[in-house]
Design a protein around this motif. Structure first.
Motif, mmCIF file in Angstrom:
data_model
loop_
_atom_site.group_PDB
_atom_site.id
_atom_site.type_symbol
_atom_site.label_atom_id
_atom_site.label_comp_id
_atom_site.label_asym_id
_atom_site.label_seq_id
_atom_site.Cartn_x
_atom_site.Cartn_y
_atom_site.Cartn_z
ATOM 1 N N GLY A 1 0.781 -1.233 0.000
ATOM 2 C CA GLY A 1 0.000 0.000 0.000
ATOM 3 C C GLY A 1 0.813 1.283 0.000
ATOM 4 N N PHE A 2 2.004 1.271 -0.620
ATOM 5 C CA PHE A 2 2.715 2.551 -0.802
ATOM 6 C C PHE A 2 1.903 3.430 -1.748
ATOM 7 C CE2 PHE A 2 6.302 0.237 0.909
ATOM 8 C CZ PHE A 2 7.076 1.205 1.511
ATOM 9 N N PHE A 3 1.541 2.863 -2.897
ATOM 10 C CA PHE A 3 0.671 3.586 -3.828
ATOM 11 C C PHE A 3 -0.081 2.580 -4.689
ATOM 12 C CE2 PHE A 3 5.030 3.578 -5.506
ATOM 13 C CZ PHE A 3 4.867 2.960 -6.738
ATOM 14 N N PHE A 4 -1.205 3.030 -5.237
ATOM 15 C CA PHE A 4 -2.057 2.148 -6.041
ATOM 16 C C PHE A 4 -2.958 3.021 -6.913
ATOM 17 C CE2 PHE A 4 -3.389 2.620 -1.627
ATOM 18 C CZ PHE A 4 -4.656 3.171 -1.736
ATOM 19 N N PRO A 5 -3.538 2.431 -7.978
ATOM 20 C CA PRO A 5 -4.322 3.249 -8.910
ATOM 21 C C PRO A 5 -5.582 3.823 -8.262
ATOM 22 C CG PRO A 5 -3.861 1.069 -9.829
ATOM 23 C CD PRO A 5 -3.448 1.026 -8.393
ATOM 24 N N SER A 6 -5.940 5.044 -8.668
ATOM 25 C CA SER A 6 -7.158 5.683 -8.162
ATOM 26 C C SER A 6 -8.391 4.987 -8.712
ATOM 27 C CB SER A 6 -7.215 7.139 -8.621
ATOM 28 O OG SER A 6 -6.127 7.848 -8.130
ATOM 29 N N ALA A 7 -9.431 4.996 -7.946
ATOM 30 C CA ALA A 7 -10.744 4.466 -8.360
ATOM 31 C C ALA A 7 -10.621 3.071 -8.955
ATOM 32 C CB ALA A 7 -11.403 5.422 -9.362
ATOM 33 N N GLU A 8 -9.766 2.243 -8.355
ATOM 34 C CA GLU A 8 -9.458 0.950 -8.992
ATOM 35 C C GLU A 8 -10.638 -0.015 -9.014
ATOM 36 O OE1 GLU A 8 -6.336 -1.239 -7.064
ATOM 37 O OE2 GLU A 8 -6.937 -0.600 -5.071
ATOM 38 N N PRO B 1 -9.814 6.292 -15.511
ATOM 39 C CA PRO B 1 -8.741 6.630 -16.452
ATOM 40 C C PRO B 1 -7.362 6.415 -15.824
ATOM 41 C CG PRO B 1 -9.705 8.619 -15.528
ATOM 42 C CD PRO B 1 -10.509 7.477 -14.982
ATOM 43 N N GLY B 2 -6.355 6.201 -16.651
ATOM 44 C CA GLY B 2 -4.988 6.025 -16.164
ATOM 45 C C GLY B 2 -4.382 7.356 -15.748
ATOM 46 N N GLY B 3 -3.242 7.265 -15.079
ATOM 47 C CA GLY B 3 -2.502 8.486 -14.757
ATOM 48 C C GLY B 3 -2.880 9.119 -13.439
ATOM 49 N N PRO C 1 -0.420 8.530 -20.182
ATOM 50 C CA PRO C 1 0.218 8.407 -18.872
ATOM 51 C C PRO C 1 0.855 7.028 -18.797
ATOM 52 C CG PRO C 1 -2.166 8.173 -18.659
ATOM 53 C CD PRO C 1 -1.887 8.525 -20.083
ATOM 54 N N ARG C 2 1.990 6.921 -18.095
ATOM 55 C CA ARG C 2 2.643 5.607 -18.101
ATOM 56 C C ARG C 2 3.537 5.414 -16.900
ATOM 57 N NH1 ARG C 2 8.014 6.309 -20.601
ATOM 58 N NH2 ARG C 2 8.184 8.540 -20.814
ATOM 59 N N GLN C 3 3.934 4.168 -16.738
ATOM 60 C CA GLN C 3 4.883 3.782 -15.695
ATOM 61 C C GLN C 3 4.525 4.365 -14.338
ATOM 62 O OE1 GLN C 3 8.192 5.059 -18.012
ATOM 63 N NE2 GLN C 3 8.924 2.979 -18.351
ATOM 64 N N SER C 4 3.328 4.090 -13.908
ATOM 65 C CA SER C 4 2.823 4.498 -12.596
ATOM 66 C C SER C 4 3.188 5.948 -12.278
ATOM 67 C CB SER C 4 3.291 3.542 -11.501
ATOM 68 O OG SER C 4 4.677 3.644 -11.260
ATOM 69 N N VAL D 1 5.677 7.809 -12.927
ATOM 70 C CA VAL D 1 6.592 8.568 -13.786
ATOM 71 C C VAL D 1 5.844 9.650 -14.566
ATOM 72 C CG1 VAL D 1 8.235 8.464 -15.686
ATOM 73 C CG2 VAL D 1 8.140 6.616 -14.013
ATOM 74 N N ARG D 2 4.742 9.265 -15.187
ATOM 75 C CA ARG D 2 3.992 10.258 -15.972
ATOM 76 C C ARG D 2 2.536 10.246 -15.517
ATOM 77 N NH1 ARG D 2 5.704 13.037 -20.166
ATOM 78 N NH2 ARG D 2 7.493 11.690 -20.490
ATOM 79 N N LEU D 3 2.203 11.201 -14.654
ATOM 80 C CA LEU D 3 0.886 11.262 -14.036
ATOM 81 C C LEU D 3 0.073 12.411 -14.615
ATOM 82 C CD1 LEU D 3 2.132 10.907 -10.361
ATOM 83 C CD2 LEU D 3 0.571 9.309 -11.468
ATOM 84 N N ARG D 4 -1.224 12.331 -14.436
ATOM 85 C CA ARG D 4 -2.070 13.456 -14.847
ATOM 86 C C ARG D 4 -2.288 14.427 -13.687
ATOM 87 N NH1 ARG D 4 -5.701 9.470 -18.514
ATOM 88 N NH2 ARG D 4 -4.928 10.147 -20.549
ATOM 89 N N GLU D 5 -2.156 13.930 -12.472
ATOM 90 C CA GLU D 5 -2.250 14.771 -11.271
ATOM 91 C C GLU D 5 -1.039 14.419 -10.423
ATOM 92 O OE1 GLU D 5 -5.971 14.453 -9.171
ATOM 93 O OE2 GLU D 5 -5.069 15.109 -7.301
ATOM 94 N N PHE D 6 -0.205 15.397 -10.112
ATOM 95 C CA PHE D 6 1.061 15.053 -9.462
ATOM 96 C C PHE D 6 1.552 16.186 -8.569
ATOM 97 C CE2 PHE D 6 3.537 17.706 -12.414
ATOM 98 C CZ PHE D 6 2.647 17.817 -13.476
ATOM 99 N N TYR D 7 2.481 15.832 -7.693
ATOM 100 C CA TYR D 7 3.077 16.823 -6.799
ATOM 101 C C TYR D 7 4.354 17.392 -7.411
ATOM 102 C CZ TYR D 7 0.152 15.449 -2.858
ATOM 103 O OH TYR D 7 -0.907 15.202 -2.023
ATOM 104 N N GLN D 8 4.493 18.691 -7.307
ATOM 105 C CA GLN D 8 5.751 19.335 -7.660
ATOM 106 C C GLN D 8 6.275 20.079 -6.440
ATOM 107 O OE1 GLN D 8 4.441 21.802 -11.079
ATOM 108 N NE2 GLN D 8 6.025 20.734 -12.227
ATOM 109 N N ALA D 9 7.580 20.052 -6.287
ATOM 110 C CA ALA D 9 8.217 20.917 -5.295
ATOM 111 C C ALA D 9 9.086 21.852 -6.118
ATOM 112 C CB ALA D 9 9.049 20.103 -4.319
ATOM 113 N N GLU D 10 8.659 23.100 -6.204
ATOM 114 C CA GLU D 10 9.350 24.021 -7.111
ATOM 115 C C GLU D 10 10.034 25.164 -6.366
ATOM 116 O OE1 GLU D 10 7.672 23.748 -11.479
ATOM 117 O OE2 GLU D 10 6.356 24.983 -10.258
#
Ligand SMILES: [Zn+2]
Length: 476
Positions: free
Chosen positions: A8-15, A21-23, A193-196, A198-207
């Motif tokens: 349970g570190f991470f898993f797909p949303s609404a699985e 949708p992916g990503g 979107p791919r590789q869990s 790596v390429r997300l549609r909703e993601f965290y950035q620290a800028e």
């Protein structure tokens, strides 16, 4: 991936919904603990170390912001729709897979269309014929209020910093160069979107956005301490280690300011346990830079799925402030000593999710039957697990007592079920760096067995000193 899903570190949303949708991915308890610790490390190594100024901006911003930023016009990927099954395909990526050659970021649509025709590239889903190529904007459009005013989910967190700059600068009462930092979510409507993580549609950035006067980017006192710091520079296909001083004097980096911030980024990942031979700062070619960048470096880490970009380091010049000044009609210039300037911006844009994935990937290994996640102790979801050696009332009571003393100050896991060997294994797998076992000797002399994950070495530690011992071991 199996570890991430099973523990349970991470898993797909609404699985539970096949239509999901992916990503989109969720973090479970261990993932959230890991992410929080990564953020703590980021706050320490960037915000505190460099006295940056924090902000937390809105995720939905009005259309004008993205007119000014150029995203409405330029933040788009080339796509084609399959005439048979209707799938939308990102054609630059598809061509890269077919030819094994990179298709540069801003290759004209006509050129891509020509390649598809001459190579007879078909739909990867059904083999059908691909229609004409067009540009697909990657921003999510939303409508606000009853009038349905057009707005967008931000595709990068930094725009808030640019549009808030005059107020932030005034509040800070500081001179340039001045760095602002923000952690938050961004949204990109990726075609593929791919590789869990790596390429997300909703993601965290620290800028981090550093505002500076380009005329004085080399009069940068802080850089003195990193003169001899060795940067791992990858430029035109060759990787070498250069001291900051060499990189600046040879013109490989545009200024001392850039060298300083690149060294911060490199040092951050090395301190989190990335081996230096698995890290590089790669200069981006002109045709692969983002549309706003005049100088771009990617901090990349070598993982089991190849080199992964974790931080985009862009010299954005005055692009952003000029654009926002023009569209908003607000003066965003700054008074410096003897005149007005439009500050330039150097940015470190860090992908949080993919950093976590890379750190897990680099830490994970099988040692015979033993699965171990050798995360830096400061990053491990649980810092300590506490066990009674066996399920005997006096040992259980003592173990509960030790657990109670620590659990508000640390992430501690208590476990009394199954054999001690099995309990160690379950902690090794999720990266818990230390396990404290309460045994018969504990009842006699108030010491316990502290077992280290990496070496499996066991030492006796006084119960009273456990808090101090642990605090010390968790330092970055
Ligand atoms: Zn198709």
């Amino acid at each position: 991936m199996r570890l991430a899903l099973e523990r349970g570190f991470f898993f797909p949303s609404a699985e539970i919904y096949p239509s999901a949708p992916g990503g989109f991915w969720e973090y479970g308890h261990l993932g959230v603990l890991l992410k929080n610790k990564y953020i703590q490390a980021w706050l320490r190594e960037f915000v505190r170390r460099d006295e940056m100024v924090l902000i937390d901006g809105s995720q939905i911003l009005p259309k004008d912001v993205f007119v000014a930023s150029g995203h409405l016009e330029s933040f788009a990927d080339p796509v084609a729709v399959c005439q048979k099954c209707g799938s939308m395909v990102r054609v630059d990526r598809l061509l890269e897979e077919v030819t094994g050659q990179r298709v540069p970021e801003r290759t004209p649509v006509q050129e891509i269309e020509g390649m598809i025709r001459s190579l007879e590239v078909k739909c990867p889903v059904c083999g059908g014929h691909l229609g004409g190529v067009s540009l697909f904007n990657m921003m999510f459009k939303v409508h606000i209020g009853g009038a349905g005013e057009e707005a967008y989910l931000r595709p990068e967190t930094c725009q808030s910093i640019f549009i808030d700059f005059p107020r932030l600068h005034k509040i800070s009462r500081r001179k340039l160069p001045l760095a602002f930092a923000q952690l938050g979510k961004s949204f990109r409507n990726e075609i593929a979107p791919r590789q869990s993580l790596v390429r997300l549609r909703e993601f965290y950035q620290a800028e981090v956005e550093v505002f500076f006067n380009p005329a004085t980017a080399n009069q940068f006192e802080k850089a003195f301490e990193i003169r001899d710091y060795p940067l791992r520079i990858s430029d035109e296909g060759s990787l070498r280690t250069l001291r900051c001083e060499e990189a600046v004097s040879q013109g490989i980096l545009s200024s001392w300011l850039v060298a300083y911030y690149l060294s911060l980024a490199q040092r951050f990942y090395l301190s989190l346990g990335v081996p230096s031979e698995k890290l590089r700062l790669r200069r981006l070619e002109d045709d692969e830079k983002a549309f706003y960048a005049i100088e771009a470096w990617d901090l990349e880490v070598d993982t089991s799925i190849g080199w992964m970009e974790l931080v985009a380091c862009n010299n954005r010049g005055s692009y952003d402030l000029s654009g926002h000044a023009k569209v908003s009609g607000t003066d965003l210039d700054v008074r410096e000593n003897d005149g007005r300037i439009t500050p330039h911006v150097f940015e470190l844009s860090m992908g949080v999710d993919r950093s976590l994935l890379a750190l897990m990937d680099l830490s994970f290994g099988m040692e015979g039957e033993r699965a171990v996640l050798r995360l830096h102790p400061a990053l491990a979801p649980y810092s300590l697990a506490v066990f009674p050696l066996v399920d005997r009332p006096d040992l259980v009571a003592k173990a509960r007592d030790v657990f109670e003393r620590l659990r508000l100050d640390f992430d501690v896991f208590y476990d009394e079920s199954g054999s001690i060997g099995r309990r160690y294994r379950r902690q090794d797998e999720i990266g818990t760096p230390f396990c404290a076992t309460i045994d018969y000797q504990t009842l006699k002399d108030d010491t316990l067995t502290l077992r280290e994950r990496d070496t499996m070495k066991q030492t006796r530690v006084a119960v009273d000193s456990l808090k101090n011992v642990l605090s010390e071991k968790l330092l970055l």
